[in-house]
Design a protein around this motif. Structure first.
Motif, PDB file in Angstrom:
ATOM      1  N   ASP A   1      82.966  99.590  59.351  1.00  0.00           N
ATOM      2  CA  ASP A   1      83.829  99.414  58.181  1.00  0.00           C
ATOM      3  C   ASP A   1      83.692  98.036  57.547  1.00  0.00           C
ATOM      4  O   ASP A   1      83.565  97.914  56.328  1.00  0.00           O
ATOM      5  CB  ASP A   1      85.296  99.649  58.554  1.00  0.00           C
ATOM      6  CG  ASP A   1      85.598 101.107  58.873  1.00  0.00           C
ATOM      7  OD1 ASP A   1      84.730 101.981  58.645  1.00  0.00           O
ATOM      8  OD2 ASP A   1      86.722 101.361  59.356  1.00  0.00           O
ATOM      9  N   GLU A   2      83.717  96.995  58.364  1.00  0.00           N
ATOM     10  CA  GLU A   2      83.658  95.634  57.829  1.00  0.00           C
ATOM     11  C   GLU A   2      82.342  95.374  57.100  1.00  0.00           C
ATOM     12  O   GLU A   2      82.298  94.732  56.060  1.00  0.00           O
ATOM     13  CB  GLU A   2      83.850  94.595  58.939  1.00  0.00           C
ATOM     14  CG  GLU A   2      85.230  94.606  59.544  1.00  0.00           C
ATOM     15  CD  GLU A   2      85.450  95.717  60.578  1.00  0.00           C
ATOM     16  OE1 GLU A   2      84.458  96.321  61.058  1.00  0.00           O
ATOM     17  OE2 GLU A   2      86.611  95.997  60.892  1.00  0.00           O
ATOM     18  N   ARG A   3      81.254  95.876  57.645  1.00  0.00           N
ATOM     19  CA  ARG A   3      79.936  95.682  57.025  1.00  0.00           C
ATOM     20  C   ARG A   3      79.818  96.489  55.735  1.00  0.00           C
ATOM     21  O   ARG A   3      79.232  96.031  54.751  1.00  0.00           O
ATOM     22  CB  ARG A   3      78.835  96.063  58.023  1.00  0.00           C
ATOM     23  CG  ARG A   3      77.456  95.737  57.563  1.00  0.00           C
ATOM     24  CD  ARG A   3      77.264  94.248  57.494  1.00  0.00           C
ATOM     25  NE  ARG A   3      76.006  93.967  56.823  1.00  0.00           N
ATOM     26  CZ  ARG A   3      75.645  92.797  56.396  1.00  0.00           C
ATOM     27  NH1 ARG A   3      76.401  91.761  56.611  1.00  0.00           N
ATOM     28  NH2 ARG A   3      74.510  92.622  55.788  1.00  0.00           N
ATOM     29  N   LEU A   4      80.369  97.693  55.748  1.00  0.00           N
ATOM     30  CA  LEU A   4      80.365  98.524  54.545  1.00  0.00           C
ATOM     31  C   LEU A   4      81.081  97.799  53.409  1.00  0.00           C
ATOM     32  O   LEU A   4      80.561  97.706  52.291  1.00  0.00           O
ATOM     33  CB  LEU A   4      81.051  99.865  54.828  1.00  0.00           C
ATOM     34  CG  LEU A   4      81.234 100.803  53.645  1.00  0.00           C
ATOM     35  CD1 LEU A   4      79.899 101.252  53.067  1.00  0.00           C
ATOM     36  CD2 LEU A   4      82.073 102.007  54.064  1.00  0.00           C
ATOM     37  N   LEU A   5      82.244  97.247  53.700  1.00  0.00           N
ATOM     38  CA  LEU A   5      82.990  96.523  52.683  1.00  0.00           C
ATOM     39  C   LEU A   5      82.226  95.284  52.210  1.00  0.00           C
ATOM     40  O   LEU A   5      82.172  94.997  51.008  1.00  0.00           O
ATOM     41  CB  LEU A   5      84.361  96.124  53.229  1.00  0.00           C
ATOM     42  CG  LEU A   5      85.417  95.808  52.205  1.00  0.00           C
ATOM     43  CD1 LEU A   5      85.625  96.956  51.238  1.00  0.00           C
ATOM     44  CD2 LEU A   5      86.718  95.474  52.892  1.00  0.00           C
TER      45      LEU A   5
ATOM     46  N   ASP B   1      71.460 103.320  43.174  1.00  0.00           N
ATOM     47  CA  ASP B   1      71.446 104.282  44.279  1.00  0.00           C
ATOM     48  C   ASP B   1      72.183 103.749  45.498  1.00  0.00           C
ATOM     49  O   ASP B   1      72.972 104.462  46.119  1.00  0.00           O
ATOM     50  CB  ASP B   1      70.014 104.655  44.663  1.00  0.00           C
ATOM     51  CG  ASP B   1      69.304 105.454  43.597  1.00  0.00           C
ATOM     52  OD1 ASP B   1      69.966 105.954  42.665  1.00  0.00           O
ATOM     53  OD2 ASP B   1      68.058 105.562  43.683  1.00  0.00           O
ATOM     54  N   ARG B   2      71.944 102.495  45.837  1.00  0.00           N
ATOM     55  CA  ARG B   2      72.590 101.895  47.007  1.00  0.00           C
ATOM     56  C   ARG B   2      74.094 101.766  46.782  1.00  0.00           C
ATOM     57  O   ARG B   2      74.898 102.081  47.663  1.00  0.00           O
ATOM     58  CB  ARG B   2      71.968 100.522  47.301  1.00  0.00           C
ATOM     59  CG  ARG B   2      72.532  99.814  48.501  1.00  0.00           C
ATOM     60  CD  ARG B   2      72.195 100.512  49.791  1.00  0.00           C
ATOM     61  NE  ARG B   2      72.577  99.685  50.934  1.00  0.00           N
ATOM     62  CZ  ARG B   2      72.676 100.120  52.162  1.00  0.00           C
ATOM     63  NH1 ARG B   2      72.394 101.374  52.446  1.00  0.00           N
ATOM     64  NH2 ARG B   2      73.028  99.315  53.139  1.00  0.00           N
ATOM     65  N   LEU B   3      74.481 101.330  45.594  1.00  0.00           N
ATOM     66  CA  LEU B   3      75.892 101.188  45.272  1.00  0.00           C
ATOM     67  C   LEU B   3      76.589 102.547  45.331  1.00  0.00           C
ATOM     68  O   LEU B   3      77.687 102.667  45.899  1.00  0.00           O
ATOM     69  CB  LEU B   3      76.063 100.559  43.890  1.00  0.00           C
ATOM     70  CG  LEU B   3      77.469 100.171  43.468  1.00  0.00           C
ATOM     71  CD1 LEU B   3      78.113  99.212  44.457  1.00  0.00           C
ATOM     72  CD2 LEU B   3      77.438  99.563  42.087  1.00  0.00           C
ATOM     73  N   ALA B   4      75.972 103.568  44.788  1.00  0.00           N
ATOM     74  CA  ALA B   4      76.561 104.913  44.803  1.00  0.00           C
ATOM     75  C   ALA B   4      76.725 105.417  46.239  1.00  0.00           C
ATOM     76  O   ALA B   4      77.758 106.001  46.581  1.00  0.00           O
ATOM     77  CB  ALA B   4      75.700 105.882  43.997  1.00  0.00           C
ATOM     78  N   ALA B   5      75.732 105.176  47.087  1.00  0.00           N
ATOM     79  CA  ALA B   5      75.810 105.624  48.482  1.00  0.00           C
ATOM     80  C   ALA B   5      76.930 104.899  49.219  1.00  0.00           C
ATOM     81  O   ALA B   5      77.700 105.525  49.967  1.00  0.00           O
ATOM     82  CB  ALA B   5      74.468 105.393  49.176  1.00  0.00           C
ATOM     83  N   LEU B   6      77.032 103.603  49.020  1.00  0.00           N
ATOM     84  CA  LEU B   6      78.074 102.829  49.698  1.00  0.00           C
ATOM     85  C   LEU B   6      79.465 103.197  49.189  1.00  0.00           C
ATOM     86  O   LEU B   6      80.412 103.332  49.976  1.00  0.00           O
ATOM     87  CB  LEU B   6      77.824 101.331  49.524  1.00  0.00           C
ATOM     88  CG  LEU B   6      76.573 100.782  50.212  1.00  0.00           C
ATOM     89  CD1 LEU B   6      76.339  99.340  49.800  1.00  0.00           C
ATOM     90  CD2 LEU B   6      76.657 100.908  51.717  1.00  0.00           C
TER      91      LEU B   6
ATOM     92  N   LEU C   1      84.713 105.972  49.986  1.00  0.00           N
ATOM     93  CA  LEU C   1      85.696 106.973  49.576  1.00  0.00           C
ATOM     94  C   LEU C   1      85.846 108.069  50.618  1.00  0.00           C
ATOM     95  O   LEU C   1      86.946 108.587  50.828  1.00  0.00           O
ATOM     96  CB  LEU C   1      85.318 107.565  48.217  1.00  0.00           C
ATOM     97  CG  LEU C   1      85.404 106.603  47.040  1.00  0.00           C
ATOM     98  CD1 LEU C   1      84.862 107.269  45.779  1.00  0.00           C
ATOM     99  CD2 LEU C   1      86.821 106.111  46.838  1.00  0.00           C
ATOM    100  N   ARG C   2      84.768 108.424  51.295  1.00  0.00           N
ATOM    101  CA  ARG C   2      84.836 109.426  52.365  1.00  0.00           C
ATOM    102  C   ARG C   2      85.697 108.913  53.514  1.00  0.00           C
ATOM    103  O   ARG C   2      86.527 109.629  54.049  1.00  0.00           O
ATOM    104  CB  ARG C   2      83.434 109.767  52.871  1.00  0.00           C
ATOM    105  CG  ARG C   2      83.422 110.894  53.904  1.00  0.00           C
ATOM    106  CD  ARG C   2      82.064 111.069  54.545  1.00  0.00           C
ATOM    107  NE  ARG C   2      81.710 109.953  55.413  1.00  0.00           N
ATOM    108  CZ  ARG C   2      82.224 109.751  56.648  1.00  0.00           C
ATOM    109  NH1 ARG C   2      83.134 110.562  57.136  1.00  0.00           N
ATOM    110  NH2 ARG C   2      81.826 108.723  57.365  1.00  0.00           N
ATOM    111  N   ARG C   3      85.502 107.653  53.878  1.00  0.00           N
ATOM    112  CA  ARG C   3      86.253 107.072  54.992  1.00  0.00           C
ATOM    113  C   ARG C   3      87.701 106.769  54.649  1.00  0.00           C
ATOM    114  O   ARG C   3      88.568 106.793  55.522  1.00  0.00           O
ATOM    115  CB  ARG C   3      85.596 105.757  55.445  1.00  0.00           C
ATOM    116  CG  ARG C   3      84.291 105.956  56.129  1.00  0.00           C
ATOM    117  CD  ARG C   3      83.800 104.623  56.660  1.00  0.00           C
ATOM    118  NE  ARG C   3      82.388 104.681  56.945  1.00  0.00           N
ATOM    119  CZ  ARG C   3      81.719 103.685  57.500  1.00  0.00           C
ATOM    120  NH1 ARG C   3      82.329 102.556  57.817  1.00  0.00           N
ATOM    121  NH2 ARG C   3      80.425 103.807  57.725  1.00  0.00           N
ATOM    122  N   PHE C   4      87.956 106.410  53.416  1.00  0.00           N
ATOM    123  CA  PHE C   4      89.290 105.960  53.018  1.00  0.00           C
ATOM    124  C   PHE C   4      89.816 106.765  51.826  1.00  0.00           C
ATOM    125  O   PHE C   4      90.058 106.206  50.754  1.00  0.00           O
ATOM    126  CB  PHE C   4      89.270 104.465  52.681  1.00  0.00           C
ATOM    127  CG  PHE C   4      88.751 103.618  53.797  1.00  0.00           C
ATOM    128  CD1 PHE C   4      89.544 103.334  54.899  1.00  0.00           C
ATOM    129  CD2 PHE C   4      87.453 103.113  53.755  1.00  0.00           C
ATOM    130  CE1 PHE C   4      89.060 102.556  55.949  1.00  0.00           C
ATOM    131  CE2 PHE C   4      86.956 102.336  54.788  1.00  0.00           C
ATOM    132  CZ  PHE C   4      87.761 102.064  55.894  1.00  0.00           C
TER     133      PHE C   4
END
Length: 97
Positions: free
Chosen positions: A21-25, A52-57, A62-65
């Motif tokens: 989570d922290e790395r994703l943010l 593409d990278r921004l959309a994936a992240l 949004l899936r997690r939270f």
């Protein structure tokens, strides 16, 4: 951790679903910070990769939270209320004499 690759084989980073989570943010913050410069000055490939990278992240976040905090002012009704307040403030009122 799995590292994905771009079409030319260059690594693009850890797959979004594998990030803690922290790395994703952190990655999201970095990409949002560099978006404008990439949009204005990046090559077509750089912009495509960034998008593409921004959309994936963002999708992973949004899936997690799904119940993330949403500020009332950042909704349509909040925006309408701000606009109505701004119009009311800009409209001259009759003062009692």
């Amino acid at each position: 951790m799995r590292v994905t690759a771009t079409t030319d084989g260059a690594p693009e980073g850890v797959a979004a679903e594998r990030l803690i989570d922290e790395r994703l943010l952190h990655e999201l913050e970095q990409l949002h910070r560099t978006r404008h410069e990439t949009f204005l000055y990046g090559s077509d490939d750089a912009l495509r990769h960034h998008t593409d990278r921004l959309a994936a992240l963002e999708a992973e976040y949004l899936r997690r939270f799904p119940d993330r905090l949403v500020t009332a002012g950042r909704t349509r009704s909040g925006a309408r209320a701000r606009e109505a307040a701004a119009r009311a403030e800009a409209t001259p009122t009759e003062s009692a004499h």
